[in-house]
Motif scaffolding. Structure first.
Motif, short mmCIF file in Angstrom:
data_model
loop_
_atom_site.label_atom_id
_atom_site.label_comp_id
_atom_site.label_asym_id
_atom_site.label_seq_id
_atom_site.Cartn_x
_atom_site.Cartn_y
_atom_site.Cartn_z
N ILE A 1 47.03 35.49 22.96
CA ILE A 1 46.67 36.50 23.96
C ILE A 1 47.32 37.83 23.61
O ILE A 1 46.69 38.89 23.72
N THR B 1 37.58 39.86 21.93
CA THR B 1 38.22 38.75 21.22
C THR B 1 37.81 37.43 21.84
O THR B 1 37.73 37.31 23.07
N ILE C 1 38.67 39.07 27.01
CA ILE C 1 39.20 38.00 26.17
C ILE C 1 38.55 36.69 26.59
O ILE C 1 38.78 36.20 27.70
N ALA D 1 45.30 39.27 20.85
CA ALA D 1 44.02 39.78 21.34
C ALA D 1 44.17 41.16 21.98
O ALA D 1 43.33 42.05 21.80
N LYS D 2 45.25 41.35 22.70
CA LYS D 2 45.49 42.63 23.37
C LYS D 2 45.75 43.75 22.38
O LYS D 2 45.51 44.93 22.69
N TYR E 1 39.56 37.59 31.57
CA TYR E 1 39.59 36.38 30.76
C TYR E 1 38.46 35.46 31.20
O TYR E 1 38.25 35.26 32.40
N TYR F 1 42.79 43.21 32.24
CA TYR F 1 42.02 42.38 31.32
C TYR F 1 41.19 41.37 32.09
O TYR F 1 41.58 40.93 33.18
#
Length: 279
Positions: free
Chosen positions: A224, A235, A175, A227-228, A146, A144
């Motif tokens: 979080i 997101t 994210i 969001a995943k 961020y 991911y």
């Protein structure tokens, strides 16, 4: 999965220590950005010590999660988190913003271990983060990316170009987190450039939107996880925060965006934070 009581306390204790260290260091060197560092403390602490797949012993491993501090002026909290995590010796923090230091006033990927992207000019974090996220998809990697942005930053047009692209390419491994403290360099967001209904804007651009208290480590962790679970769209976590959080006379004050901390203010801040006054 919610945090255990033990992990929650661990993260909260880390945040308390980071706040003391930020005030101590920025007073000592008489430069740096306290306000935005204090508002982002819980966000970075939860990411690095609970959620992100990173390894300071192997900082360039291919499947690591990526973090971009788009609001690069909050470098002090990023550096304290990286040092605590083990990316470099904590003693190096004393060189912050000094000539030839590895710890520049804004993050530098070439100088600082653990920094994924050099930031400072606002707006470039999200498009670069989208590039990293799309790279993961092209390489069939499951990491991911961020991106932590500031309120003033999302006034930049390039942010919304990236937002459109992320929705088009269904970047569900991206994210974004908005450090929504309502204050920027020269005043409040409402005074400088009102953004209206921020959530509605991101939804209109095709994003999944989550609202949280940005100083609650459990809410950050749960957001979080949520969001995943969201597939087919990026997101953004809108984290309601307080600029200068933890120091009453700094809270919500744009003057403390980058103001040097004088002797009396240092003593007051440390008394509130429970830190020892040195010097």
């Amino acid at each position: 999965m919610s945090l255990t009581a033990e992990k929650k306390k661990y993260l909260e204790d880390l945040c308390k220590n980071f706040r003391v260290e930020i005030i101590e260091l920025l007073h000592k060197i008489q430069t740096g950005h306290p306000g935005g560092s204090l508002s982002a403390t819980e966000i970075l602490t939860t990411l690095y010590f609970e959620k992100m797949n990173v390894d300071p012993k192997n900082p360039k491993k291919e499947d690591r999660d990526r973090f971009i501090l788009a609001k690069g002026h909050a470098a002090p909290i990023l550096y304290f988190v990286l040092a605590e995590k083990g990316y470099f010796p904590k003693e190096e923090m004393q060189t912050l913003r000094q000539i030839n230091s590895n710890l520049q006033g804004h993050p530098c990927a070439k100088k600082t271990c653990g920094v994924e992207l050099s930031t400072g000019p606002l707006g470039l974090g999200l498009p670069a983060g989208l590039g990293m996220a799309m790279g993961a998809k092209l390489d069939n990697k499951d990491y991911y990316t961020y991106v932590l942005m500031g309120d003033g930053e999302i006034q930049e047009g390039i942010v919304w170009e990236a937002a459109m692209s992320a929705a088009k390419f269904k970047a569900d491994n991206l994210i974004a987190i908005l450090d929504n403290n309502g204050v920027q360099l020269d005043g409040t967001v409402e005074e400088i450039m009102p953004m209206g209904d921020i959530a509605a804007k991101w939804k209109a651009f095709g994003w999944n939107v989550i609202h949280i208290d940005g100083h609650n480590v459990e809410e950050i962790s749960d957001a979080i996880d949520e969001a995943k679970k969201t597939k087919g769209m990026p997101t953004i976590i809108i984290a309601k925060t307080v600029k200068g959080k933890g120091v009453s006379f700094m809270e919500g004050q744009n003057a403390w965006h980058g103001k040097p901390i004088g002797a009396e203010d240092y003593k007051k801040a440390m008394a509130e934070l429970g830190g020892a006054v040195n010097g």
